[in-house]
Design a protein around this motif. Structure first.
Motif, short mmCIF file in Angstrom:
data_model
loop_
_atom_site.label_atom_id
_atom_site.label_comp_id
_atom_site.label_asym_id
_atom_site.label_seq_id
_atom_site.Cartn_x
_atom_site.Cartn_y
_atom_site.Cartn_z
N ASP A 189 0.86 -1.18 0.00
CA ASP A 189 0.00 0.00 0.00
C ASP A 189 0.90 1.24 0.00
OD1 ASP A 189 -1.55 2.24 0.97
OD2 ASP A 189 -3.04 0.81 1.69
N ILE A 225 2.23 11.90 -4.75
CA ILE A 225 2.74 10.57 -4.42
C ILE A 225 3.39 9.92 -5.64
CG2 ILE A 225 2.04 8.23 -3.76
CD1 ILE A 225 -0.15 9.63 -2.01
N PHE A 239 -4.55 -1.04 -2.28
CA PHE A 239 -4.72 -0.42 -0.97
C PHE A 239 -5.33 -1.39 0.02
CE2 PHE A 239 -5.03 2.63 -4.37
CZ PHE A 239 -4.08 3.57 -4.01
N ARG A 265 -7.19 8.68 0.49
CA ARG A 265 -6.05 9.58 0.74
C ARG A 265 -5.15 9.65 -0.49
NH1 ARG A 265 -1.57 9.03 5.52
NH2 ARG A 265 -0.43 10.91 4.97
N PHE A 266 -4.93 8.52 -1.15
CA PHE A 266 -4.13 8.50 -2.37
C PHE A 266 -4.80 9.34 -3.45
CE2 PHE A 266 -3.01 6.92 -6.55
CZ PHE A 266 -1.63 6.82 -6.48
N CYS A 311 -7.17 4.47 2.86
CA CYS A 311 -5.89 4.69 2.18
C CYS A 311 -6.10 5.05 0.72
CB CYS A 311 -5.00 3.45 2.31
SG CYS A 311 -4.22 3.27 3.92
N ARG A 312 -7.08 4.40 0.07
CA ARG A 312 -7.36 4.72 -1.33
C ARG A 312 -7.82 6.16 -1.48
NH1 ARG A 312 -10.92 1.68 -5.93
NH2 ARG A 312 -11.06 3.50 -7.26
N ILE A 354 0.34 4.25 0.72
CA ILE A 354 0.05 5.21 1.78
C ILE A 354 0.61 4.75 3.12
CG2 ILE A 354 -1.78 6.37 3.08
CD1 ILE A 354 -1.45 7.36 0.18
N CYS A 355 0.25 3.55 3.54
CA CYS A 355 0.65 3.10 4.88
C CYS A 355 1.80 2.10 4.87
CB CYS A 355 -0.55 2.49 5.62
SG CYS A 355 -1.15 0.95 4.91
N GLN A 384 -4.10 12.95 -3.07
CA GLN A 384 -2.70 13.37 -3.23
C GLN A 384 -1.98 12.58 -4.31
OE1 GLN A 384 -1.13 12.65 0.66
NE2 GLN A 384 -2.30 14.26 1.61
#
Length: 74
Positions: A12, A52, A36, A44-45, A41-42, A14-15, A48
C-alpha cells in the motif's frame, strides 16, 4: 482462495502495509495499478495522487544514479 491461484502481494503506497492483490482495493493512475489495504488509504491517495506518483518516480530514479539523494520536506 485455492492454493494454485496466482496470488500477488503489493505494498500500500500510503501506509506501507503488504496487501494481497486479489483482496485489495485497486486504482489505476497514469497507467499504473496501485493496491490499498482500505478505502481510507485509497481515498487519501486519490486526494494526493500526483504528489505521491512524482515522489515515487523520483525515488526510483535515484536507484539508477551514482549520486546520493537526500529526501526532505520542501
Amino acid at each position: 482462495m485455492r492454493a494454485d491461484e496466482d496470488c500477488g502481494v503489493a505494498v500500500d503506497p500510503i501506509c506501507g502495509q503488504p496487501v494481497l492483490e486479489s483482496d485489495a482495493q485497486e486504482l489505476e493512475y497514469k497507467r499504473r495499478r496501485y493496491f490499498f489495504c482500505s478505502g481510507r488509504c485509497r481515498a487519501r491517495f486519490e486526494r494526493q495522487a500526483e504528489r505521491i506518483h512524482v515522489n515515487e518516480l523520483a525515488k526510483l530514479g535515484t536507484l539508477f544514479t551514482d549520486r546520493r539523494a537526500s529526501w526532505g520536506v520542501a
